[in-house]
Structure formats: structure tokens, C-alpha cells
Design a protein around this motif. Structure first.
Motif, PDB file in Angstrom:
ATOM      1  N   ARG A  16     -15.877   3.149   4.441  1.00 34.04           N
ATOM      2  CA  ARG A  16     -16.223   2.378   3.162  1.00 34.04           C
ATOM      3  C   ARG A  16     -15.299   2.435   2.080  1.00 34.04           C
ATOM      4  N   TRP A  17     -14.533   3.570   2.306  1.00 32.60           N
ATOM      5  CA  TRP A  17     -13.515   4.056   1.298  1.00 32.60           C
ATOM      6  C   TRP A  17     -12.404   3.026   1.333  1.00 32.60           C
ATOM      7  N   VAL A  18     -11.836   2.730  -0.157  1.00 36.00           N
ATOM      8  CA  VAL A  18     -10.548   1.733  -0.226  1.00 36.00           C
ATOM      9  C   VAL A  18      -9.409   2.559   0.536  1.00 36.00           C
ATOM     10  N   CYS A  19      -8.897   1.320   0.895  1.00 38.64           N
ATOM     11  CA  CYS A  19      -7.407   1.674   1.718  1.00 38.64           C
ATOM     12  C   CYS A  19      -6.148   1.616   0.465  1.00 38.64           C
ATOM     13  N   ILE A  20      -5.058   2.413   0.400  1.00 43.92           N
ATOM     14  CA  ILE A  20      -3.965   2.258  -0.361  1.00 43.92           C
ATOM     15  C   ILE A  20      -2.816   2.755   0.600  1.00 43.92           C
ATOM     16  N   TYR A  21      -2.115   1.599   0.640  1.00 36.85           N
ATOM     17  CA  TYR A  21      -0.744   1.729   1.519  1.00 36.85           C
ATOM     18  C   TYR A  21       0.313   2.015   0.503  1.00 36.85           C
ATOM     19  N   PRO A  22       1.184   2.704   0.656  1.00 33.95           N
ATOM     20  CA  PRO A  22       2.478   2.974  -0.301  1.00 33.95           C
ATOM     21  C   PRO A  22       3.328   1.543  -0.645  1.00 33.95           C
ATOM     22  N   ALA A  23       3.067   0.408   0.240  1.00 32.41           N
ATOM     23  CA  ALA A  23       3.654  -0.930  -0.212  1.00 32.41           C
ATOM     24  C   ALA A  23       3.036  -1.285  -1.393  1.00 32.41           C
ATOM     25  N   TYR A  24       1.782  -1.161  -1.690  1.00 33.39           N
ATOM     26  CA  TYR A  24       0.864  -1.433  -2.862  1.00 33.39           C
ATOM     27  C   TYR A  24       1.656  -1.249  -4.149  1.00 33.39           C
ATOM     28  N   ASP A  40       6.890  -3.374 -13.253  1.00 35.07           N
ATOM     29  CA  ASP A  40       7.047  -2.660 -14.439  1.00 35.07           C
ATOM     30  C   ASP A  40       6.237  -1.227 -14.361  1.00 35.07           C
ATOM     31  N   LYS A  41       5.130  -1.369 -13.453  1.00 37.77           N
ATOM     32  CA  LYS A  41       4.192  -0.310 -13.335  1.00 37.77           C
ATOM     33  C   LYS A  41       4.117   0.361 -12.167  1.00 37.77           C
ATOM     34  N   ALA A  42       5.226  -0.257 -11.286  1.00 31.94           N
ATOM     35  CA  ALA A  42       5.109   0.254  -9.805  1.00 31.94           C
ATOM     36  C   ALA A  42       5.998   1.558  -9.541  1.00 31.94           C
ATOM     37  N   VAL A  43       6.314   1.979  -8.537  1.00 28.54           N
ATOM     38  CA  VAL A  43       7.297   3.255  -8.430  1.00 28.54           C
ATOM     39  C   VAL A  43       8.273   2.714  -7.187  1.00 28.54           C
ATOM     40  N   GLU A  44       9.548   3.386  -7.443  1.00 27.24           N
ATOM     41  CA  GLU A  44      10.418   3.046  -6.296  1.00 27.24           C
ATOM     42  C   GLU A  44      10.075   3.895  -5.002  1.00 27.24           C
ATOM     43  N   ASN A  45       9.895   3.196  -3.853  1.00 31.11           N
ATOM     44  CA  ASN A  45       9.728   3.683  -2.665  1.00 31.11           C
ATOM     45  C   ASN A  45       8.612   4.891  -2.486  1.00 31.11           C
ATOM     46  N   PRO A  46       7.582   4.845  -3.059  1.00 38.32           N
ATOM     47  CA  PRO A  46       6.471   5.825  -2.920  1.00 38.32           C
ATOM     48  C   PRO A  46       6.220   6.068  -1.503  1.00 38.32           C
ATOM     49  N   THR A  47       5.951   7.470  -1.222  1.00 35.60           N
ATOM     50  CA  THR A  47       5.388   7.941   0.079  1.00 35.60           C
ATOM     51  C   THR A  47       3.961   7.963   0.279  1.00 35.60           C
ATOM     52  N   HIS A  48       3.364   8.110   1.331  1.00 38.08           N
ATOM     53  CA  HIS A  48       1.815   8.530   1.306  1.00 38.08           C
ATOM     54  C   HIS A  48       1.661   9.935   1.094  1.00 38.08           C
ATOM     55  N   GLN A  49       2.622  11.001   1.117  1.00 40.90           N
ATOM     56  CA  GLN A  49       2.516  12.174   0.719  1.00 40.90           C
ATOM     57  C   GLN A  49       2.396  12.299  -0.916  1.00 40.90           C
ATOM     58  N   GLU A  50       3.279  11.431  -1.450  1.00 39.85           N
ATOM     59  CA  GLU A  50       3.071  11.498  -2.895  1.00 39.85           C
ATOM     60  C   GLU A  50       1.680  10.961  -3.522  1.00 39.85           C
ATOM     61  N   ILE A  51       1.122  10.040  -2.661  1.00 43.40           N
ATOM     62  CA  ILE A  51      -0.053   9.343  -3.273  1.00 43.40           C
ATOM     63  C   ILE A  51      -0.926  10.405  -2.973  1.00 43.40           C
ATOM     64  N   ARG A  52      -1.074  11.150  -1.756  1.00 40.39           N
ATOM     65  CA  ARG A  52      -2.092  12.146  -1.446  1.00 40.39           C
ATOM     66  C   ARG A  52      -1.823  13.348  -2.567  1.00 40.39           C
ATOM     67  N   ASP A  53      -0.813  13.623  -2.940  1.00 36.04           N
ATOM     68  CA  ASP A  53      -0.445  14.848  -3.649  1.00 36.04           C
ATOM     69  C   ASP A  53      -1.244  14.414  -5.205  1.00 36.04           C
ATOM     70  N   VAL A  54      -0.946  13.236  -5.535  1.00 34.72           N
ATOM     71  CA  VAL A  54      -1.451  12.962  -6.954  1.00 34.72           C
ATOM     72  C   VAL A  54      -2.839  12.769  -7.085  1.00 34.72           C
ATOM     73  N   LEU A  55      -3.390  12.008  -5.970  1.00 35.59           N
ATOM     74  CA  LEU A  55      -4.980  11.912  -5.975  1.00 35.59           C
ATOM     75  C   LEU A  55      -5.755  13.086  -5.711  1.00 35.59           C
ATOM     76  N   ALA A  56      -5.225  13.886  -4.978  1.00 36.24           N
ATOM     77  CA  ALA A  56      -5.916  15.216  -4.639  1.00 36.24           C
ATOM     78  C   ALA A  56      -5.833  16.097  -5.951  1.00 36.24           C
ATOM     79  N   SER A  57      -4.874  15.804  -6.764  1.00 33.02           N
ATOM     80  CA  SER A  57      -4.772  16.898  -7.959  1.00 33.02           C
ATOM     81  C   SER A  57      -5.625  15.990  -9.137  1.00 33.02           C
ATOM     82  N   ALA A  58      -5.994  14.927  -8.991  1.00 29.51           N
ATOM     83  CA  ALA A  58      -6.746  14.251  -9.922  1.00 29.51           C
ATOM     84  C   ALA A  58      -8.216  14.522  -9.355  1.00 29.51           C
ATOM     85  N   GLY A  59      -8.448  15.065  -8.293  1.00 28.11           N
ATOM     86  CA  GLY A  59     -10.004  15.518  -7.875  1.00 28.11           C
ATOM     87  C   GLY A  59     -10.539  14.499  -6.915  1.00 28.11           C
ATOM     88  N   MET A  60      -9.927  13.474  -6.327  1.00 29.08           N
ATOM     89  CA  MET A  60     -10.492  12.499  -5.797  1.00 29.08           C
ATOM     90  C   MET A  60     -10.770  12.872  -4.245  1.00 29.08           C
TER      91      MET A  60
END
Length: 145
Positions: A16-24, A40-60
Motif C-alpha cells: 500500500r506504500w507509494v512508489c517513487i522511481y528516480p525518473a519521477y 526547475d524543481k527536479a534533480v539531474e540523474n538522481p539514484t535510488h540510493q540518494e532518494i533512500r538517503d534523503v527519505l531515511a534522514s527525514a525519518g520516513m
């Protein structure tokens, strides 16, 4: 066959959790290629590791899956990875009041990924690039084959 939500399915169930792909959130992608936030709010070539790191540090609460986005043309490992994020508690309230929607998470990722330490070295001035290229020369030669 589509999964139908029934009362016995809980928001805490991983499917039931939402999915986020780096392409988004990739500024190099067009809307047709899967980008879901303004360029203008997107990132150049993000990786799933970067997404993981940011969300983990936000406590998600997150989960990582070895999936590839259906619109992704390249099958390289760099483009693999899907992050699942729990948005709501079982009672329907947001897990984190700062992130009530999938869009709010994607916009947050667009702000925070460029601030990562791993990114700060890549986007530095010309002097930093010259010093880094000297240490990583062997790697670059292997890639040119």
C-alpha cells in the motif's frame, strides 16, 4: 489483475506504500519519459540510493525494491531501483505531517538531493573537477572500452 482495496488492507502493508522511481524527479527526463515534477524543481540523474538517503534522514519508513521503471529505455544498474514510502498510518493520518502526499515527497527530494555531500563534489568548480579526475583516472579508462 488489479488489487482492490478492502478494509482488511492496512496502510502499513508494504504493497500500500507509494512508489517513487528516480525518473519521477529526473530533470533530464521529459514528462512523456516519466518526470512528475516541474523541471526547475527536479534533480539531474538522481539514484535510488540518494532518494533512500534523503527519505531515511527525514525519518520516513521506506523500502527498496530492485525494479526498473517501465518507461526507462536503459537497463543499466544506474537506473534500477524503486523506493516505497509509507505515507499514511493505519488510521489514515499522515505518517509525517510534512509529507501528506506523494508530490510533497518528490518536491522535497528535488530540494534535498542537490545538498547531499556526494553531490557537492560532483557539482563543484573547475579546480575540484581537475583534482578529482587525477584520482579517478583508472576508472575512466576502463569505461571507455
Amino acid at each position: 489483475m488489479a488489487t482492490v482495496w478492502t478494509p482488511d488492507k492496512k496502510h502499513s502493508d508494504r504493497e500500500r506504500w507509494v512508489c517513487i522511481y528516480p525518473a519521477y524527479i529526473n530533470s533530464k527526463k521529459t514528462l512523456a519519459e516519466g518526470r512528475r515534477i516541474p523541471k526547475d524543481k527536479a534533480v539531474e540523474n538522481p539514484t535510488h540510493q540518494e532518494i533512500r538517503d534523503v527519505l531515511a534522514s527525514a525519518g520516513m519508513k521506506i523500502g527498496i525494491e530492485n525494479k526498473i521503471y517501465s518507461r526507462e529505455r536503459s537497463k543499466e544498474l544506474l537506473y534500477r531501483g524503486r523506493i516505497r514510502v509509507q505515507l499514511k498510518n493505519d488510521d489514515g493520518s499522515p505518517v509525517n505531517s510534512n509529507f501528506p502526499t506523494r508530490d510533497s515527497i518528490m518536491l522535497y527530494l528535488g530540494q534535498m538531493i542537490p545538498k547531499l555531500k556526494s553531490r557537492s563534489g560532483k557539482q563543484g568548480g573547475g579546480d575540484q573537477g581537475a583534482s578529482q579526475s587525477g584520482s579517478g583516472g583508472a576508472k575512466k579508462k576502463n569505461k571507455r572500452r
